[in-house]
Scaffold this motif. Structure first.
Motif, mmCIF file in Angstrom:
data_model
loop_
_atom_site.group_PDB
_atom_site.id
_atom_site.type_symbol
_atom_site.label_atom_id
_atom_site.label_comp_id
_atom_site.label_asym_id
_atom_site.label_seq_id
_atom_site.Cartn_x
_atom_site.Cartn_y
_atom_site.Cartn_z
ATOM 1 N N ILE B 11 15.615 4.982 18.809
ATOM 2 C CA ILE B 11 14.552 4.115 18.816
ATOM 3 C C ILE B 11 14.911 2.553 19.354
ATOM 4 C CG2 ILE B 11 14.130 3.445 16.524
ATOM 5 C CD1 ILE B 11 11.046 3.303 17.240
ATOM 6 N N GLU B 12 14.521 2.128 20.341
ATOM 7 C CA GLU B 12 14.832 0.679 21.045
ATOM 8 C C GLU B 12 16.207 1.072 21.250
ATOM 9 O OE1 GLU B 12 12.660 -1.675 18.733
ATOM 10 O OE2 GLU B 12 10.663 -1.102 19.473
ATOM 11 N N LYS B 14 18.383 2.005 19.555
ATOM 12 C CA LYS B 14 19.255 2.294 18.203
ATOM 13 C C LYS B 14 19.290 3.770 17.682
ATOM 14 C CE LYS B 14 19.087 0.491 13.551
ATOM 15 N NZ LYS B 14 18.266 -0.217 12.494
ATOM 16 N N ILE B 16 19.290 6.453 15.429
ATOM 17 C CA ILE B 16 18.823 6.817 13.852
ATOM 18 C C ILE B 16 19.359 8.280 13.321
ATOM 19 C CG2 ILE B 16 16.973 6.470 12.589
ATOM 20 C CD1 ILE B 16 16.892 4.035 14.059
ATOM 21 N N GLY B 37 16.592 3.815 4.731
ATOM 22 C CA GLY B 37 17.195 3.823 6.000
ATOM 23 C C GLY B 37 18.121 4.803 6.482
ATOM 24 N N THR B 42 11.952 8.605 9.936
ATOM 25 C CA THR B 42 12.148 8.891 11.307
ATOM 26 C C THR B 42 11.770 10.200 11.533
ATOM 27 O OG1 THR B 42 13.412 6.921 11.616
ATOM 28 C CG2 THR B 42 13.733 8.537 13.433
ATOM 29 N N GLN B 85 4.284 8.529 4.513
ATOM 30 C CA GLN B 85 4.609 7.467 3.664
ATOM 31 C C GLN B 85 3.858 6.415 3.138
ATOM 32 O OE1 GLN B 85 8.636 5.920 4.171
ATOM 33 N NE2 GLN B 85 8.941 5.124 2.213
HETATM 34 N N1 LIG Z 1 10.249 1.134 15.052
HETATM 35 C C1 LIG Z 1 11.579 0.851 14.715
HETATM 36 N N2 LIG Z 1 12.300 0.107 15.582
HETATM 37 C C2 LIG Z 1 13.694 -0.174 15.173
HETATM 38 N N3 LIG Z 1 14.441 0.453 14.182
HETATM 39 C C3 LIG Z 1 13.761 1.161 13.304
HETATM 40 C C4 LIG Z 1 12.346 1.698 13.561
HETATM 41 N N4 LIG Z 1 11.885 2.528 12.516
HETATM 42 C C5 LIG Z 1 12.932 2.531 11.878
HETATM 43 N N5 LIG Z 1 13.993 1.897 12.302
HETATM 44 C C6 LIG Z 1 15.287 1.865 11.637
HETATM 45 O O1 LIG Z 1 15.776 3.320 11.476
HETATM 46 C C7 LIG Z 1 16.477 3.573 10.370
HETATM 47 C C8 LIG Z 1 15.666 4.641 9.482
HETATM 48 O O2 LIG Z 1 14.432 4.286 9.178
HETATM 49 P P1 LIG Z 1 13.555 5.319 8.159
HETATM 50 O O3 LIG Z 1 13.645 6.493 9.210
HETATM 51 O O4 LIG Z 1 12.225 4.574 8.144
HETATM 52 O O5 LIG Z 1 14.298 5.405 6.876
HETATM 53 P P2 LIG Z 1 13.858 6.296 5.599
HETATM 54 O O6 LIG Z 1 12.549 6.643 5.996
HETATM 55 O O7 LIG Z 1 15.003 7.144 5.397
HETATM 56 O O8 LIG Z 1 14.016 5.001 4.685
HETATM 57 C C9 LIG Z 1 16.203 2.164 9.778
HETATM 58 O O9 LIG Z 1 17.563 1.603 9.816
HETATM 59 C C10 LIG Z 1 15.372 1.421 10.154
HETATM 60 O O10 LIG Z 1 15.510 -0.153 10.219
#
Ligand SMILES: Nc1ncnc2c1ncn2[C@@H]1O[C@H](COP(=O)(O)OP(=O)(O)O)[C@@H](O)[C@H]1O
Ligand SMILES: [Mg+2]
Lengths: 366, 248
Positions: B11-12, B14, B16, B37, B42, B85
């Motif tokens: 995403i963007e 980055k 994941i 995280g 995701t 969530q």
């Molecule tokens: N919209 C977004 N833009 C940038 N980074 C994101 C976004 N959503 C999630 N992240 C990053 O992706 C990683 C995984 O997030 P997430 O899937 O919410 O983790 P979890 O649910 O396991 O706690 C984290 O490092 C978070 O900061």
């Protein structure tokens, strides 16, 4: 096409200097810098008439009694021309309509029906409504398929201890420029709902003057218009303990422009005034526009006045939530739009009229 | 039922999810556990079809269909459900109306006739009572002024009314007290059958005392680092994420 309306002709008649000044200096058809008409763009031709749809509101006729001002005696409001009862600038719409048109009056006390229906687009005159009985009256004013470039005025004189509910359907007009003036005597109550849809170029002026312990509710709904839809309100609280509440909701799309400009004036003796003004717009695309301009002018110290405005878009995350439950995005958007405007429709207290208005609005939502 | 192969998501720009494999058969309950995280939410968003996530590589097969070809609402109507969530608040939309619209959208998609008002009211009452939800609450705007626990229960109510084939629960346990946790778990267990599958995402082992998973997976930094049976959850509880990830 020549857009500047020729008010010069009537100006040459025997009118006072005051009226001449307004026609000349305050003419928004010629001069587009006049503050109160700032966004109305009356000097311009906006969009083609062919965009208009044909909306059926015949059901309304069935649930209400059709009334006509033509059986009543015309009243001479020409003498009122020089009398401006509101603070600040006289309305150009008021002055020009009184000069241009005769005025018919309708005494609502003489009509023994709860729901009254009047199609003002079929009437060339200004209309003066009087209400002094305790009867519960719902007055439905329709303005439909008007092409009239000249302003028209609708006056309400509401006596002491009297209630009136007005529903205004302003639908499928190419051009419509209306001035509403409501004078509320002590302890009276006016509930005014204005539905505006499928219009090209409209302006509605809502002037209201409130005396002791009056209550004025003004709700506006503006959806699915094509050109410039301009609403101006001026509410003056002259005596203590009156309240006014204005809520305007607009859904703006297809390059339309929706304006709300509203002023609350509180006189120095009008203590305990309660004034509320809210304008919310939902912009559905990037080419449409919403202008909000609230103004407060308060000379009393013990008052409660607030105003606010918001401009927002449909929330993508909300749409995603709907879709995640199997609801397609078209349906989701429609539900969210309906949720946005529900407050306005729900303000109609009569169940039948509320239901029917709801149906009309639903058919107008895209 | 669900087959995720070599999934890479960003995403963007980055990254994941970094090469995730997961296979869930009909009737199985899988738990996905991992630190904050690590990419759990995701993954759940990608499965439900939320936009803005870039699928860089990999495939997801669902019920012999390419899941990535389907729009969000199609996935839902094909029986995929995500309990969020953080459920969205929808001011101005009554919860019961939302439920009814969702049910009828699915029926329409499946070529069935709309559920009539009475039938719907009965079903809603039954399911709400099972979850100990006051039906008065369903007259309120969806999730607006609901407590954290009420929102989670609301998600489970939606799930039980839509009876999905594949349900993903994203940290449904967080924010629930022990009573609510038990009630919600019962709701989930009631739906368990050899036709339905679950992916239960959780941070804590606690929930798994109530919903016994067939498989437990541990996710760290966007990939599954260890898989096992229920005992893995207990081991995790004992040792913590760091040690388990290291030993993987
Ligand atoms: N919209 C977004 N833009 C940038 N980074 C994101 C976004 N959503 C999630 N992240 C990053 O992706 C990683 C995984 O997030 P997430 O899937 O919410 O983790 P979890 O649910 O396991 O706690 C984290 O490092 C978070 O900061
Ligand atoms: Mg998460």
């Amino acid at each position: 096409m020549e857009l500047t309306l020729n008010f010069d002709k009537i100006q040459s008649d025997n009118v006072s200097k005051y009226v001449k000044t307004i026609l000349d200096k305050k003419n928004p058809y010629k001069n587009f810098k006049i503050e109160n008409y700032k966004y109305a763009q009356l000097h311009r031709d906006i969009r083609s008439e062919t965009l208009l749809r044909d909306i059926d509101i015949s059901e309304l006729l069935k649930i209400s009694k059709n009334i006509s001002p033509l059986s009543s005696n015309p009243v001479d409001l020409a003498s009122n021309l020089n009398q401006w009862k509101y603070k600040n600038d006289d309305s150009f719409f008021r002055v020009s309509s009184l000069l241009k048109r005769d005025t018919s009056s309708i005494n609502l006390d003489f009509i023994d029906y709860k729901n009254l229906f009047l199609d003002i687009s079929q009437i060339n005159n200004n209309i003066h409504f009087l209400k002094s009985s305790k009867n519960e009256t719902n007055l439905i004013i329709m303005n439909n398929k008007s092409k009239d470039e000249y302003p028209k005025s609708i006056f309400f004189d509401i006596s002491n201890n009297t209630n009136l509910n007005v529903i205004h359907f302003n639908i499928s007009n190419y051009k419509s420029f209306l001035y509403f003036e409501s004078n509320l005597q002590d302890n009276s109550h006016l509930n005014f709902v204005s539905f505006q849809s499928d219009n090209i170029h409209t302006r509605n002026e809502f002037y209201a003057s409130l005396n002791l312990e009056c209550n004025f509710d003004l709700f506006g709904l503006n959806i699915n218009n094509y050109g410039v839809n301009d609403n101006y309100s001026f509410i003056q609280h002259l005596k203590p303990s009156s309240s006014s509440r204005e809520i305007f909701k607009s859904i703006v799309e297809k390059g339309a422009i929706t304006n709300f400009q509203g002023k609350i004036y509180v006189d120095s003796i009008a203590q305990k005034t309660d004034g509320y003004q809210m304008s919310r717009s939902l912009l559905l695309d990037d080419i449409s526009k919403a202008n909000n301009k609230p103004e407060l002018e308060i000379y009393a110290d013990d008052v409660k006045c607030s105003h606010g405005s918001t401009v927002s878009k449909l929330d993508e995350d909300q749409i995603y939530y709907f879709k995640s439950r199997g609801i397609d995005s078209e349906m989701a958007k429609k539900i969210l739009k309906k949720a946005f405007i529900a407050e306005i429709i729900d303000s109609i207290k009569d169940d039948n009229l509320c239901d029917y208005s709801n149906k009309i609005i639903e058919s107008l939502l895209t | 039922m669900l087959e995720i192969k070599n999934l890479h998501v960003s995403i963007e720009e980055k990254k994941i999810i970094k090469g995730l494999n997961l296979s869930i058969n009909k009737g199985e309950v899988h738990a996905l556990m991992g630190p904050n995280g690590s990419g759990k939410s995701t993954l759940s968003y990608v499965l439900s079809g939320k936009d803005k996530y870039e699928i860089d590589d990999g495939t997801i097969e669902y019920n012999e269909k390419n899941l990535l070809d389907l729009d969000v609402d199609e996935r839902a109507n094909e029986g995929l459900f995500l309990a969020f969530q953080y459920p969205m608040e929808i001011p101005g939309v009554q919860t019961s109306f939302f439920l009814k619209t969702a049910i009828n959208s699915k029926r329409k998609y499946l070529g069935q006739s709309e559920m009539d008002a009475l039938e719907f009211a009965k079903l809603m009452k039954l399911k709400a009572e099972e979850l100990n939800i006051n039906t008065e609450m369903l007259k309120r705007d969806l999730n607006v002024n609901y407590s954290g626990g009420e929102k989670k229960k609301q998600e489970i109510l939606q799930m039980s009314m839509l009876s999905p084939k594949m349900a993903i629960l994203d940290e449904t346990d967080s924010g629930l007290d022990i009573d609510a946790l038990r009630i919600v778990s019962e709701g989930v267990n009631k739906l368990r059958s050899n036709e339905n599958s679950f992916l239960v995402i959780t941070h804590y082992q606690r929930l798994l005392n109530y919903i016994k998973p067939d498989f437990v997976h541990i996710i760290a930094d966007g990939r599954i680092v260890k898989s096992g049976d229920y005992s893995l959850a207990l081991e995790l509880e004992e040792k913590g994420y760091e040690e388990i990830s290291k030993s993987a």
